[in-house]
Design a protein around this motif. Structure first.
Motif, PDB file in Angstrom:
ATOM      1  N   UNK A 314     -41.292 -78.765  35.815  1.00 41.22           N
ATOM      2  CA  UNK A 314     -40.231 -77.864  35.845  1.00 41.22           C
ATOM      3  C   UNK A 314     -38.897 -78.455  35.791  1.00 41.22           C
ATOM      4  N   UNK A 315     -37.753 -77.783  35.176  1.00 34.78           N
ATOM      5  CA  UNK A 315     -36.415 -78.238  35.632  1.00 34.78           C
ATOM      6  C   UNK A 315     -36.293 -78.383  37.144  1.00 34.78           C
ATOM      7  N   UNK A 316     -35.489 -79.469  37.192  1.00 28.01           N
ATOM      8  CA  UNK A 316     -35.224 -79.602  38.625  1.00 28.01           C
ATOM      9  C   UNK A 316     -36.284 -80.722  39.307  1.00 28.01           C
ATOM     10  N   UNK A 317     -37.453 -80.725  38.800  1.00 29.20           N
ATOM     11  CA  UNK A 317     -38.667 -81.435  39.465  1.00 29.20           C
ATOM     12  C   UNK A 317     -39.155 -82.748  38.859  1.00 29.20           C
ATOM     13  N   UNK A 318     -39.723 -83.428  39.494  1.00 35.32           N
ATOM     14  CA  UNK A 318     -40.392 -84.724  39.039  1.00 35.32           C
ATOM     15  C   UNK A 318     -41.742 -85.070  39.357  1.00 35.32           C
ATOM     16  N   UNK A 319     -42.573 -86.040  38.756  1.00 33.04           N
ATOM     17  CA  UNK A 319     -44.032 -86.035  39.351  1.00 33.04           C
ATOM     18  C   UNK A 319     -44.032 -86.464  40.925  1.00 33.04           C
ATOM     19  N   UNK A 320     -44.921 -85.954  41.472  1.00 30.59           N
ATOM     20  CA  UNK A 320     -44.924 -86.209  42.917  1.00 30.59           C
ATOM     21  C   UNK A 320     -45.798 -87.500  43.057  1.00 30.59           C
ATOM     22  N   UNK A 321     -46.611 -87.927  42.049  1.00 31.16           N
ATOM     23  CA  UNK A 321     -47.142 -89.342  41.867  1.00 31.16           C
ATOM     24  C   UNK A 321     -47.140 -89.859  40.667  1.00 31.16           C
ATOM     25  N   UNK A 322     -45.811 -90.394  40.286  1.00 26.24           N
ATOM     26  CA  UNK A 322     -45.575 -91.086  38.924  1.00 26.24           C
ATOM     27  C   UNK A 322     -46.764 -91.776  38.266  1.00 26.24           C
ATOM     28  N   UNK A 323     -47.405 -92.836  39.195  1.00 25.95           N
ATOM     29  CA  UNK A 323     -48.530 -93.487  38.527  1.00 25.95           C
ATOM     30  C   UNK A 323     -49.663 -92.786  37.947  1.00 25.95           C
ATOM     31  N   UNK A 324     -50.103 -91.586  38.917  1.00 24.72           N
ATOM     32  CA  UNK A 324     -50.916 -90.777  38.521  1.00 24.72           C
ATOM     33  C   UNK A 324     -50.689 -90.157  37.059  1.00 24.72           C
ATOM     34  N   UNK A 325     -49.244 -89.593  36.950  1.00 26.67           N
ATOM     35  CA  UNK A 325     -49.100 -88.828  35.633  1.00 26.67           C
ATOM     36  C   UNK A 325     -49.123 -89.882  34.507  1.00 26.67           C
ATOM     37  N   UNK A 326     -48.861 -91.100  34.995  1.00 26.43           N
ATOM     38  CA  UNK A 326     -48.908 -92.208  33.645  1.00 26.43           C
ATOM     39  C   UNK A 326     -50.397 -92.308  33.286  1.00 26.43           C
ATOM     40  N   UNK A 327     -51.179 -92.043  33.965  1.00 21.98           N
ATOM     41  CA  UNK A 327     -52.650 -91.938  33.473  1.00 21.98           C
ATOM     42  C   UNK A 327     -53.417 -90.713  33.503  1.00 21.98           C
ATOM     43  N   UNK A 328     -52.395 -89.685  33.133  1.00 21.33           N
ATOM     44  CA  UNK A 328     -52.809 -88.438  32.731  1.00 21.33           C
ATOM     45  C   UNK A 328     -53.541 -87.594  33.970  1.00 21.33           C
ATOM     46  N   UNK A 329     -53.142 -87.909  34.962  1.00 19.93           N
ATOM     47  CA  UNK A 329     -53.703 -87.299  36.192  1.00 19.93           C
ATOM     48  C   UNK A 329     -52.429 -86.574  37.003  1.00 19.93           C
ATOM     49  N   UNK A 330     -52.679 -85.103  36.493  1.00 17.19           N
ATOM     50  CA  UNK A 330     -51.658 -84.269  36.937  1.00 17.19           C
ATOM     51  C   UNK A 330     -51.556 -83.241  38.131  1.00 17.19           C
TER      52      UNK A 330
END
Length: 818
Positions: A314-330
């Protein structure tokens, strides 16, 4: 000798009768009820509802060694809809259902042991147990229609028409579905489906204590985002929510078998029985995609489903675990970029067209008396977001969220605005926006807006006609004459002040483009403002068409575009305000429809025809609207009609008759057969839509969802049937009474039927249509069979449309006319 022959004949007849009875033991009791002291023997007897559509008896699931007392369809291959002793089965078929003198219903095994019984009903005089035509097993007193007990209050895995799913505060009853253990095991399974009342009402599927699916919360007019309240031509849902009860129920069309089932895998499905194909057709399934999986994107994430599910913060937020998000683990979700959100100049960012977050008790607060929801949320540092809901008693309430925002997704229908609290640093940012997975990238869309500014900046720059058209139409296919365009550009602050900062109370509508607000300029002029939603699937070609095309159209029966505004991420279109909203606001409301007298309806029909003729023949451009419907006909303060919404319009060459597209846009019930099935559109496509509108205006009925007890035709088919029988005036709206001229009404009906003929070649041009409407002496030909005149005629490979409302983009395989 003669007496011996007679005796032998009697003996033979007796033996034959005995053998016949022995062959068909289950037909020995084909009644729908039993009284005190009577019983149903599981091995030989059944109850059959009076209409012969449901059966109560003992059944043995395929592959199971146990037997159960249940209810199933009589004329449909064994489909069980209710089970009494699902967790205490019979080991053989010798069970017996009894009712005693006090009305106690009991299922006994072969030794007389109790396997299942109902709660004590109290003192009952002359009890009767009856299987109703609805599939409901009831206990009542003889001569009374008051039910002392009913199986509908104790559902298994199936919800039938007329059943309730939800709460009764007076009795404390919570009716919910519980899945079977497996396909062949009706014992209580792992999943439940219920209406949860802790917070805002919402539908929830749980596996034990774990939530696996959640509909959006009830917001006053419906359930936010996905949910089982999508009306179709055969399915009429409703949700009752007041101080005493909160429940969901539905009705089905005449002679149509519909059931909702929570299956053993935890999927909530709606089925429709296709009688000619003898199979159950799946109308929809929830969860429908990965974004429907509860919490798929974690806390403060938003899910978008295109070909696959994708998550954004959401606006104002960023991934808690960027590495996991790059691997599509959301699943870890998102965290704030800037935590200075308490007394540091913070504000809110709007996210549009979303299913609102989980609204269970500890997450939300609902206040029905607060006028300024934003200020209320700002005053509480723990408040994460707010939204507005319509109250059953009228007016609006304020909903605020705390602790976390979870299970949010972009939706195409029934989406709401969510205002998320962000730090002041986020409010100043112009490049930190929520990325939305739509067909056009944000960069290309912003590039388009820059291009539009260059076109229209008020400098009288000349643009070629080709710049007004979607990329699927080439420059060689459009009008080659250069045009001059002038269009005022409004200051964003001016529009913001006019709409009271886009207040919810100024919101007057919602479309595929985004919300529409009423506003008032400082000079006193009232305006309507379209605001492009961040999550809108429309935008690129639609915005360009709307600005550059309609700016060249001037007619008293077309809505007037006053100007536009582009400010940072905001895109706004400014129109003249139509005081009386749209035609459907009056036409399809039982009370307001009465104000549409016959002469006014006739004037509206002729006004629409004149506007459409202008588009087709008399304007500088030759335009096909492609989404003509009653909701796109706006009414001014004198109830004069004005055609609106040109986002889907296309230009034709003077000598062009038809073209084809792979992207079919429009609305079910108004699209012509050749367009819906093959993607071919022409001026005659608009003529078909106009014909549907005419028949809806004279009848006061919608084409889609129309039902008649004597046939399965839609409004077009019903009108054609009455016309062929010489009973055309029976189509007229009962609200008109006798206050219309029969000759005028019949002429309108005939013109409408000529416009909706199956073959586009046989439909008249709009010039002919207007001539037929305005001339009493002109001879009219007899109409032929309409296109799409059957409401339901489906084969096993057909896809049945799940909605009766606008579908802004559909594939050409969705509609099949017969």
């Amino acid at each position: 000798m003669g007496e011996e022959l007679i005796c032998r004949w009697k003996l033979s007849a007796f033996l034959f009768l005995w053998a016949t009875i022995a062959l068909f033991p289950r037909k020995s009791l084909a009644i729908d009820s039993i009284k005190a002291g009577e019983s149903v023997n599981g091995s030989t007897q059944i109850l059959v509802s009076a209409a012969q559509n449901f059966v109560l008896g003992i059944f043995n699931p395929q592959g199971s060694k146990f037997q159960y007392l249940g209810i199933w369809y009589k004329n449909i291959p064994q489909t069980v809809v209710w089970v009494a002793n699902r967790d205490n089965p019979l080991v053989n078929s010798s069970g017996r259902l009894t009712v005693n003198g006090e009305g106690k219903i009991t299922l006994l095994n072969e030794t007389g042991g109790v396997l299942w019984s109902i709660p004590s009903p109290g003192k009952v005089e002359q009890p009767v147990v009856q299987l109703l035509n609805t599939g409901n097993l009831v206990l009542r007193e003889s001569g009374s229609e008051n039910y002392l007990w009913q199986s509908f209050d104790y559902p298994s895995d199936t919800l039938l028409p007329g059943m309730k799913l939800g709460w009764d505060s007076k009795t404390g009853m919570n009716r919910k579905l519980t899945s079977w253990k497996s396909t062949n095991d009706p014992s209580s399974g792992d999943f439940t489906y219920s209406v949860e009342m802790d917070g805002l009402p919402q539908f929830v599927v749980r596996r034990g204590p774990i939530t696996t699916f959640r509909s959006g919360p009830w917001y006053g007019n419906g359930f936010s985002g996905s949910g089982p309240l999508r009306k179709t031509a055969i399915y009429f849902p409703k949700f009752t929510y007041n101080a005493h009860e909160a429940f969901y129920s539905y009705d089905a069309g005449n002679d149509i078998s519909v059931r909702l089932v929570l299956n053993a895998a935890g999927l909530f499905q709606q089925f429709y029985w296709v009688d000619d194909g003898k199979y159950w057709y799946t109308l929809y399934t929830l969860p429908g995609d990965r974004c429907d999986v509860y919490g798929f994107c974690g806390d403060f994430g938003v899910c978008t489903f295109s070909l696959t599910a994708e998550c954004d913060c959401m606006a104002g937020f960023e991934p808690k675990s960027p590495d996991d998000w790059e691997k599509f683990r959301w699943s870890d979700g998102c965290v704030r970029r800037d935590n200075r959100t308490c007394g540091n100049g913070e504000g809110f960012k709007r996210i549009s067209n979303v299913k609102l977050p989980d609204s269970s008790g500890y997450l939300v607060n609902v206040n029905t008396s607060i006028d300024d929801c934003e200020a209320t949320c700002l005053d509480n540092c723990s408040c994460l977001a707010y939204g507005l809901m319509e109250l059953p008693t009228g007016g609006y309430g304020c909903v605020t969220w705390f602790h976390k925002l979870r299970d949010v997704k972009f939706v195409l229908q029934n989406g709401q605005d969510l205002y998320v609290r962000v730090a002041a640093s986020e409010l100043d940012s112009t490049n930190k926006k929520l990325t939305v997975a739509i067909s056009v990238s944000v960069a290309s869309f912003l590039g388009l807006l820059v291009l539009v500014i260059c076109f229209i900046l008020g400098r009288r720059r000349k643009v070629r006609g080709g710049n007004m058209i979607s990329p699927e139409i080439t420059l060689g296919e459009i009008h080659s004459q250069e045009k001059e365009v002038e269009m005022p550009i409004y200051d964003f602050r001016t529009i913001e002040i006019a709409t009271n900062s886009f207040s919810f109370w100024n919101k007057i509508g919602e479309g595929g483009f985004g919300p529409v607000y009423k506003g008032k300029l400082s000079c006193g002029q009232e305006i309507a403002v379209k605001r492009l939603a961040e999550g809108s699937g429309q935008g690129k070609s639609e915005f360009r068409n709307e600005v550059l095309l309609i700016s060249q159209l001037q007619h008293r029966n077309l809505v007037k575009l006053l100007g536009f505004c582009i400010h940072q991420q905001e895109t706004l279109l400014v129109y003249e305000y139509m005081q009386n909203k749209s035609l459907d606001y009056f036409l399809f409301d039982d009370k307001r429809r009465a104000s549409l007298k016959w002469q006014k309806r006739l004037d509206i029909i002729i006004g629409i025809a004149r506007g459409l003729l202008y588009l087709h023949r008399d304007s500088r451009l030759r335009i096909i609207h492609r989404d003509l419907k009653v909701s796109n006909i706006l009414l001014d303060n004198e109830m004069n009609p004005k055609i609106s919404d040109f986002g889907m319009a296309r230009i034709f060459e003077e000598d062009q008759t038809m073209t084809k597209t792979k992207r079919v846009v429009g609305t079910y019930g108004y699209m012509s057969p050749e367009y819906a099935l093959d993607g071919c559109f022409s001026l005659k496509s608009d003529v078909f839509s106009f014909g549907v509108i005419v028949l809806e205006i004279v009848s006061g009925k919608k084409n889609r969802g129309f039902f008649h007890e004597d046939h399965q035709l839609n409004l077009l088919g019903h009108a054609w049937k009455l016309w062929n029988e010489g009973n055309g005036l029976e189509l007229m709206d009962a609200a008109l009474g006798d206050e219309f001229q029969g000759s005028e009404a019949l002429r309108c009906i005939q013109v409408g039927l000529l416009c909706v003929q199956q073959s586009s070649d046989e439909r008249p041009t709009m010039w002919s249509v207007l001539s037929m409407l305005e001339s009493e002496d002109m001879l009219l030909s007899q109409p032929k069979q309409p296109g799409f005149y059957m409401e339901r005629m489906f084969s096993k490979t057909d896809k049945l449309p799940a909605e009766t409302s606008t579908s802004n983009e559909v594939t050409v395989t969705l509609l099949h006319g017969r």
